[in-house]
Design a protein around this motif. Structure first.
Motif, mmCIF file in Angstrom:
data_model
loop_
_atom_site.group_PDB
_atom_site.id
_atom_site.type_symbol
_atom_site.label_atom_id
_atom_site.label_comp_id
_atom_site.label_asym_id
_atom_site.label_seq_id
_atom_site.Cartn_x
_atom_site.Cartn_y
_atom_site.Cartn_z
ATOM 1 N N SER A 1 47.493 35.956 33.065
ATOM 2 C CA SER A 1 47.813 34.882 34.012
ATOM 3 C C SER A 1 48.691 33.819 33.359
ATOM 4 O O SER A 1 48.448 33.403 32.221
ATOM 5 C CB SER A 1 46.527 34.232 34.524
ATOM 6 N N LYS B 1 41.863 39.598 39.560
ATOM 7 C CA LYS B 1 42.848 40.602 39.143
ATOM 8 C C LYS B 1 43.008 40.740 37.629
ATOM 9 O O LYS B 1 43.899 41.462 37.187
ATOM 10 C CB LYS B 1 44.207 40.251 39.754
ATOM 11 N N GLU C 1 44.402 33.741 40.780
ATOM 12 C CA GLU C 1 44.521 35.187 40.950
ATOM 13 C C GLU C 1 43.712 35.941 39.894
ATOM 14 O O GLU C 1 43.131 36.990 40.166
ATOM 15 C CB GLU C 1 45.988 35.611 40.874
#
Length: 495
Positions: free
Chosen positions: A279, A415, A411
């Motif tokens: 990320s 993920k 996210e």
């Protein structure tokens, strides 16, 4: 009893996959082999599927956000194949507590929402096992949690008698299977902690064979120096160390690479790892945008400082001369002000007739410092490169929370492990090696007993994949994800 038939098995050792049957009784793997005539209450056809150990998230925040209580199923982790999460990171843990205070996690959660009825790590484990979690949860001892119980909000050296109280608290927690000690040296209450204080505590950690996790003191221009200090700590005490969310901040890539080289040059002298994910967003408490001199003695004192006319003028001057990109700051959480969640700082400020610099101070004031922002400030290319580093361990640095308009989910909360597989595939790293990196490797580092491998007699924490997509998940022998949907079963343990 569960029987998984004719499945491709990747056992977590890194060795080649093999085909076989897996028999599960209770919370353990009873047998691995070929059982053509075996009967079971539940039979899973493994044709075309892959069985792996359950994944381990080495740096999770569900304790910091109180998600263990508000969302015990921990669905976001389960759907990724994660069966164990490690909390108590960055100097803040749910236990041990002396006075029932959770001040050290106020930067993440509204601590008024929970009734604290535990003090020790053993008490916390009993409570979590009564609640029944969807995943296994292990915790480090948060240095700031214990220290602030002892010294309050005052930033000063501990007296000898206070230090002895700290040592006893840490020892008792480690006896109750706390995984080690964590520090958050980048946060206001820990930035000036003496080296020798941590060193003295780590000798206790070493005595119990546990680990040390640290949020670096400086992740910008001083990251190399901070890493060197961390490595010296590992050398001085012999404790295995993991650097929390080791990340290349935009504008400081050269310093990050220097820090990485320092780690690599010292691997024969210090047992050092780092956790990471792909990320490019940091989640930051709003007070972290104050100059270091203004981050002192808790939220209340910081609010007094920004309310003072002269201090405020000085802060605004420093903000205007900083390299902060306010158009890249998105409000992720704002206590008692959910209507501004999702807005950029620039939008929030303009709606109030303010510039962005005054706007961020206004956010601090209306939320009483209890707010967070997303900041897209990381170098994605370098992050993707270091994920496959031999010393990298994957940690989402996220929580599994209920779906809500009160807080934005990054996210990576859903993920992290999906992206991990994509990156490893692009690098042409075998699935066997990829699985080892998120199972046996973290289990060995944190000393998780009978987890991280598919072996007879070990706990039945398991992910069943089609290629790299998670289809089914078992936690301690309970089917918690079936056909890509959570079942509602909560088989996790506080470990």
């Amino acid at each position: 009893m569960i029987l998984i038939k004719s499945i491709k098995i990747i056992d977590g050792t890194g060795q080649s996959a093999f085909k076989g049957d897996i028999l599960i009784k209770g919370d353990k793997i009873s047998a691995i082999g070929n059982f053509p005539n075996k009967q079971a209450e539940v039979v899973i056809d493994g044709l075309g599927l892959i069985a792996t150990p359950g994944f381990i998230d080495a740096n999770a925040d569900s304790d910091h956000y109180l998600g263990l209580f508000t969302n015990p199923l921990q669905k976001d982790f389960l759907l990724q194949g994660v069966t164990t999460i490690i909390g108590g990171q960055c100097g803040s843990s749910l236990a041990p507590l002396m006075y029932g205070s959770l001040k050290s996690i106020r930067k993440w959660a509204d601590t008024d929402l929970i009734n604290v009825d535990w003090t020790t790590v053993a008490d916390l484990k009993k409570l979590l096992n009564r609640i029944k979690l969807g995943v296994n949860f292990g915790t480090l001892v948060g240095h700031s949690t214990v220290r602030r119980d002892i010294s309050g909000e005052e930033i000063r050296d501990l007296t000898e008698s206070e230090f002895e109280i700290f040592e006893n608290s840490l020892s008792n927690a480690l006896k109750n299977q706390a995984l080690g000690l964590s520090t958050g040296l980048g946060y206001s209450h820990s930035r000036y902690i003496p080296y020798n204080e941590i060193k003295r505590l780590l000798f206790i950690v070493a005595k119990y064979g546990r680990v040390y996790a640290t949020h670096l003191k400086n992740e910008k221009e001083g990251i190399a120096e901070s890493v060197a200090e961390t490595i010296n700590m590992a050398k001085d005490t012999g404790v295995p160390v993991i650097i929390s969310h080791f990340r290349p901040l935009l504008g400081f890539e050269a310093q990050f690479q220097e820090a990485l080289e320092i780690i690599e040059k010292n691997l024969d002298k210090a047992n050092v790892y780092f956790d990471t994910n792909s990320s490019d967003i940091s989640i930051l408490p709003v007070y972290s945008f104050l100059p270091a001199w203004a981050q002192q003695n808790g939220f209340e004192r910081m609010l007094e400082i920004i309310s003072d006319k002269d201090y405020r003028r000085k802060i605004l001057e420093e903000l205007r001369n900083s390299d902060i990109r306010f158009d890249a700051l998105i409000i992720a959480k704002a206590k008692n002000n959910p209507y501004i969640v999702g807005k950029t700082i620039k939008e929030f400020a303009e709606n109030r007739g303010l510039d962005a610099y005054e706007g961020i101070l206004a956010l601090m004031e209306i939320t009483k410092m209890n707010s967070q922002v997303f900041y897209k400030n990381l170098n994605t290319e370098i992050l993707n490169e270091i994920i496959a580093h031999p010393r990298a361990i994957i940690g989402s640095n996220s929580a599994s929370l209920p779906d809500s308009q009160l807080i934005l989910k990054p996210e990576r909360a859903q993920k992290t492990f999906v992206r991990f597989f994509e990156i490893m595939k692009d690098k042409k790293i075998s699935l066997e090696e990829s699985i080892k990196n998120i199972t046996a490797k973290p289990a060995k580092f944190f000393g998780l007993q009978k987890r991280g491998l598919l072996r007879e007699g070990w706990f039945a924490d398991m992910a069943i994949l089609k290629d790299t997509e998670v289809i089914n998940v078992m936690v301690n022998g309970q089917l918690t994800v079936q056909d890509k949907a959570v079942t509602g079963h909560r088989g996790g343990q506080a470990i």
